[in-house]
Design a protein around this motif. Structure first.
Motif, PDB file in Angstrom:
ATOM      1  N   TRP A  77       1.477  -0.982   7.926  1.00 15.42           N
ATOM      2  CA  TRP A  77       0.972  -2.186   8.583  1.00 15.42           C
ATOM      3  C   TRP A  77       1.346  -2.240  10.063  1.00 15.42           C
ATOM      4  O   TRP A  77       0.500  -2.489  10.928  1.00 15.42           O
ATOM      5  CB  TRP A  77       1.457  -3.431   7.854  1.00 15.42           C
ATOM      6  CG  TRP A  77       1.040  -4.699   8.525  1.00 15.42           C
ATOM      7  CD1 TRP A  77       1.828  -5.584   9.196  1.00 15.42           C
ATOM      8  CD2 TRP A  77      -0.297  -5.213   8.624  1.00 15.42           C
ATOM      9  NE1 TRP A  77       1.085  -6.608   9.696  1.00 15.42           N
ATOM     10  CE2 TRP A  77      -0.223  -6.418   9.363  1.00 15.42           C
ATOM     11  CE3 TRP A  77      -1.539  -4.780   8.166  1.00 15.42           C
ATOM     12  CZ2 TRP A  77      -1.351  -7.185   9.642  1.00 15.42           C
ATOM     13  CZ3 TRP A  77      -2.665  -5.549   8.439  1.00 15.42           C
ATOM     14  CH2 TRP A  77      -2.560  -6.729   9.169  1.00 15.42           C
ATOM     15  N   ARG A 193      -3.914 -11.652   7.680  1.00 13.77           N
ATOM     16  CA  ARG A 193      -3.065 -11.112   6.621  1.00 13.77           C
ATOM     17  C   ARG A 193      -2.195 -12.207   5.994  1.00 13.77           C
ATOM     18  O   ARG A 193      -2.029 -12.268   4.771  1.00 13.77           O
ATOM     19  CB  ARG A 193      -2.175 -10.006   7.170  1.00 13.77           C
ATOM     20  CG  ARG A 193      -1.263  -9.352   6.125  1.00 13.77           C
ATOM     21  CD  ARG A 193      -0.311  -8.391   6.806  1.00 13.77           C
ATOM     22  NE  ARG A 193       0.438  -7.604   5.838  1.00 13.77           N
ATOM     23  CZ  ARG A 193       1.772  -7.563   5.782  1.00 13.77           C
ATOM     24  NH1 ARG A 193       2.486  -8.299   6.608  1.00 13.77           N
ATOM     25  NH2 ARG A 193       2.382  -6.804   4.902  1.00 13.77           N
ATOM     26  N   GLU A 198      -3.670  -8.828   2.931  1.00 17.84           N
ATOM     27  CA  GLU A 198      -3.710  -7.626   3.752  1.00 17.84           C
ATOM     28  C   GLU A 198      -5.004  -6.855   3.597  1.00 17.84           C
ATOM     29  O   GLU A 198      -5.471  -6.209   4.544  1.00 17.84           O
ATOM     30  CB  GLU A 198      -2.519  -6.729   3.406  1.00 17.84           C
ATOM     31  CG  GLU A 198      -2.378  -5.540   4.333  1.00 17.84           C
ATOM     32  CD  GLU A 198      -1.072  -4.799   4.135  1.00 17.84           C
ATOM     33  OE1 GLU A 198      -1.094  -3.552   4.214  1.00 17.84           O
ATOM     34  OE2 GLU A 198      -0.042  -5.458   3.878  1.00 17.84           O
ATOM     35  N   ASP A 199      -5.607  -6.891   2.437  1.00 16.53           N
ATOM     36  CA  ASP A 199      -6.838  -6.131   2.231  1.00 16.53           C
ATOM     37  C   ASP A 199      -7.931  -6.579   3.190  1.00 16.53           C
ATOM     38  O   ASP A 199      -8.566  -5.764   3.862  1.00 16.53           O
ATOM     39  CB  ASP A 199      -7.304  -6.279   0.779  1.00 16.53           C
ATOM     40  CG  ASP A 199      -8.579  -5.492   0.512  1.00 16.53           C
ATOM     41  OD1 ASP A 199      -8.560  -4.263   0.697  1.00 16.53           O
ATOM     42  OD2 ASP A 199      -9.591  -6.112   0.148  1.00 16.53           O
ATOM     43  N   ARG A 202      -7.090  -5.605   6.825  1.00 21.03           N
ATOM     44  CA  ARG A 202      -7.397  -4.207   7.132  1.00 21.03           C
ATOM     45  C   ARG A 202      -8.901  -3.992   7.298  1.00 21.03           C
ATOM     46  O   ARG A 202      -9.339  -3.235   8.169  1.00 21.03           O
ATOM     47  CB  ARG A 202      -6.846  -3.303   6.038  1.00 21.03           C
ATOM     48  CG  ARG A 202      -5.318  -3.149   6.081  1.00 21.03           C
ATOM     49  CD  ARG A 202      -4.782  -2.330   4.923  1.00 21.03           C
ATOM     50  NE  ARG A 202      -3.336  -2.179   5.036  1.00 21.03           N
ATOM     51  CZ  ARG A 202      -2.724  -1.172   5.651  1.00 21.03           C
ATOM     52  NH1 ARG A 202      -3.437  -0.208   6.198  1.00 21.03           N
ATOM     53  NH2 ARG A 202      -1.400  -1.111   5.726  1.00 21.03           N
ATOM     54  N   ARG A 426       2.038  -0.965  -1.176  1.00 19.93           N
ATOM     55  CA  ARG A 426       1.297  -1.271   0.041  1.00 19.93           C
ATOM     56  C   ARG A 426       2.245  -1.306   1.223  1.00 19.93           C
ATOM     57  O   ARG A 426       3.330  -1.877   1.128  1.00 19.93           O
ATOM     58  CB  ARG A 426       0.597  -2.641  -0.097  1.00 19.93           C
ATOM     59  CG  ARG A 426      -0.105  -3.134   1.159  1.00 19.93           C
ATOM     60  CD  ARG A 426      -1.266  -2.243   1.547  1.00 19.93           C
ATOM     61  NE  ARG A 426      -2.218  -2.095   0.489  1.00 19.93           N
ATOM     62  CZ  ARG A 426      -3.222  -2.943   0.283  1.00 19.93           C
ATOM     63  NH1 ARG A 426      -3.386  -3.979   1.052  1.00 19.93           N
ATOM     64  NH2 ARG A 426      -4.061  -2.731  -0.717  1.00 19.93           N
ATOM     65  N   GLY A 428       4.076  -2.442   4.449  1.00 19.68           N
ATOM     66  CA  GLY A 428       4.376  -3.781   4.927  1.00 19.68           C
ATOM     67  C   GLY A 428       5.645  -4.278   4.313  1.00 19.68           C
ATOM     68  O   GLY A 428       6.397  -3.546   3.693  1.00 19.68           O
ATOM     69  N   GLU A 432       3.005  -9.591  -1.731  1.00 15.91           N
ATOM     70  CA  GLU A 432       1.807 -10.354  -1.413  1.00 15.91           C
ATOM     71  C   GLU A 432       0.956 -10.512  -2.661  1.00 15.91           C
ATOM     72  O   GLU A 432       0.802  -9.584  -3.434  1.00 15.91           O
ATOM     73  CB  GLU A 432       1.008  -9.617  -0.335  1.00 15.91           C
ATOM     74  CG  GLU A 432      -0.254 -10.339   0.075  1.00 15.91           C
ATOM     75  CD  GLU A 432      -1.061  -9.478   1.022  1.00 15.91           C
ATOM     76  OE1 GLU A 432      -2.090  -9.968   1.496  1.00 15.91           O
ATOM     77  OE2 GLU A 432      -0.667  -8.333   1.248  1.00 15.91           O
TER      78      GLU A 432
END
Length: 516
Positions: A77, A193, A198-199, A202, A426, A428, A432
């Motif tokens: 991230w 985010r 986050e998906d 991104r 993931r 970061g 999440e």
């Protein structure tokens, strides 16, 4: 296929709006000569050209389109944030460089309309601030240039301070706006985010990099204003979703600065309220963050007021100055809709399609929320509302969500049938929670992103209806338009849409000579 067809309809409608604004604007300009723009609806003139930045801009665009998607998926991230900033800076600089170093960058902020023309009048900053409002009107002695008069003094003071530390002149000022302005996309990613997962952040990253708005970020001071306001929102999003309340103080400080950079940024209250609504569960857990926010908010206004500048008085005088100049002659009936055509060129067609999906998602989410409210909550399914709990919560088994944990701290877990839980590594920090496709809360992240994007759209429409933004909105509205490209995260086939964004920006910068 059905949704894609609606996307194309939205794009076609936006294109027709631009064509109508150009044709009707050309007619009004020839008949009445009251638009004061050479290529309506943009403040630009038709001048096809190439320049030293042409190869660089094409290479940056090609690299982002071809190699960006896999990099976005693979980078940790924090590395992604640095990459986005670097790519946005390169894109903005290369577009500005198409017009050459002097015409495209170093001389942009030195014209008779701009801030750098009055640097020498700020030898004694407190004395100049006390006297600032006496030089706003056109008939006042030694009246300020349009951009200095049209903004609170923090805008000009920024360039004065750069000059004081040895970074004087148009070259340094131009690079300041490019480098700082390019960071606005990073701030938007952080906010997305925090609020929507986050998906989606991104998926939005490359659309923020290749936004045609970069044409005006390099070089206008409004790109710098956009970054300040964007970071204020990002820090507020972090505070509202469980981070330290100290982030709220930083957000308040930047919001206060934004108010003294541009009067129009008061409309960021709409976006700020949207962030607090999306993060309301975090606010309820830590209501003290509102005190931190207010404490930070009063700092910059207190300093400028103590130094003798009266914001409210200056604003009312500015309104009078606005109608003394071109703003009083430009027809509201044309620009109230032609401004939106200009905004289409600033945000690009991918953003238009994304906005269509955002509005549809918000309407669908509101309908589902009303139906769920009538039924009452089902155990362990969540609500799917835009104001859901967001990041930082761990769902119970059977809730139909994924738990995303930091890279290296968890191994992918294959759930038992019916549990709906999946643990995925993931990059970061922290854990999440995002919805898992096919479950009862599938629409939650999309609805939250749509809510944020639509809040920015509402703020922009309010600025439009105010009548204080007739033309030149391609730069004036940069603080608002930076929040619209994340809507393109809802689109399939990113490479095609990214190509459309890049081609539009390249055409604008090569066919037109913009003033910023």
């Amino acid at each position: 296929m059905h949704r894609s067809r609606h996307d194309l309809h939205a794009v076609l409608g936006a294109a027709l709006l631009v064509v109508a604004a150009a044709l009707i604007g050309r007619h009004l300009r020839a008949r009445h000569d009251n638009l004061f723009v050479d290529w309506p609806p943009l403040y630009a003139r038709w001048e096809p050209h190439v320049g030293p930045g042409t190869p660089a801009a094409i290479l940056v665009a090609a690299a982002v389109v071809l190699y960006g998607p896999p990099l976005v998926a693979r980078l940790p991230w924090r590395a992604l944030l640095l990459a986005v900033w670097a790519a946005a800076t390169a894109w903005t600089f290369s577009l500005a460089w198409i017009d050459g170093w002097y015409r495209g960058i170093a001389e942009r902020l030195t014209s008779r309309y701009e801030y750098l023309r009055v640097i020498d009048r700020f030898q004694d900053i407190p004395a100049t601030l006390r006297d600032f409002t006496h030089h706003i009107l056109l008939d006042s002695p030694h009246h300020w240039p349009p951009h200095t008069a049209g903004h609170p003094p923090a805008a000009t003071v920024t360039f004065v301070l750069l000059d004081r530390v040895g970074l004087g002149g148009g070259g340094w000022a131009g690079m300041w706006c490019i480098v700082v302005g390019a960071s606005a996309g990073v701030a938007a990613l952080i906010a997305v985010r925090a609020l929507a997962g986050e998906d989606l952040a991104r998926r939005a990253a490359l659309f923020l990099v290749l936004a045609p708005a970069a044409v005006w970020v390099g070089v206008s001071a409004d790109g710098y204003f956009a970054a300040v306001a964007a970071w204020a929102v990002a820090l507020l999003a972090l505070a509202a979703t469980g981070r330290s309340p100290a982030w709220a103080a930083g957000s308040g400080l930047l919001f206060g600065l934004a108010l003294y950079l541009s009067y129009g940024l008061t409309l960021f209250a709409v976006i700020g309220c949207a962030v607090l609504l999306l993060g309301r569960h975090g606010v309820r857990r830590k209501p003290v963050l509102l005190l931190y926010l207010l404490a930070g908010l009063v700092v910059v206004p207190a300093v400028f007021t103590a130094l003798g500048f009266n914001w409210w008085e200056a604003y009312h005088i500015l309104v009078e100055r606005y109608y003394q100049g071109a703003g009083g002659k430009r027809p509201y009936g044309y620009f109230v809709w032609a401004n939106l055509a200009g905004t289409v060129l600033v945000v690009g067609l991918a953003t238009v399609a994304g906005l269509r999906r955002s509005v549809a998602e918000l309407i669908r989410g509101a309908g589902e929320a009303l139906r769920a409210r009538r039924r009452g909550p089902e155990p362990g399914t969540g609500t799917g509302l835009p104001g859901g709990s967001g990041a930082g919560t761990v769902p119970p088994a059977g809730s139909g969500v994924e738990t995303l944990s930091p890279a290296g701290t968890a191994v992918e877990t294959v759930p038992r049938a019916g549990t709906g839980v999946e643990t995925v590594p993931r990059a970061g920090t922290g854990v999440e929670t995002v919805p898992r496709p096919g479950t009862g809360v599938e629409a939650a992240p999309q609805a939250r992103l749509a809510f944020l994007v639509c809040a920015a759209l509402v703020a922009l429409l309010a600025a439009d209806l105010s009548g204080m933004s007739k033309a030149e909105t391609e730069r004036i509205w940069l603080p608002f338009t930076v929040w619209l490209p994340p809507a393109a995260a809802l689109l399939p086939g990113p490479r095609l849409w990214l190509t459309a964004q890049a081609v539009l920006a390249l055409l604008l910068n090569h066919l037109l000579l913009t003033s910023w």
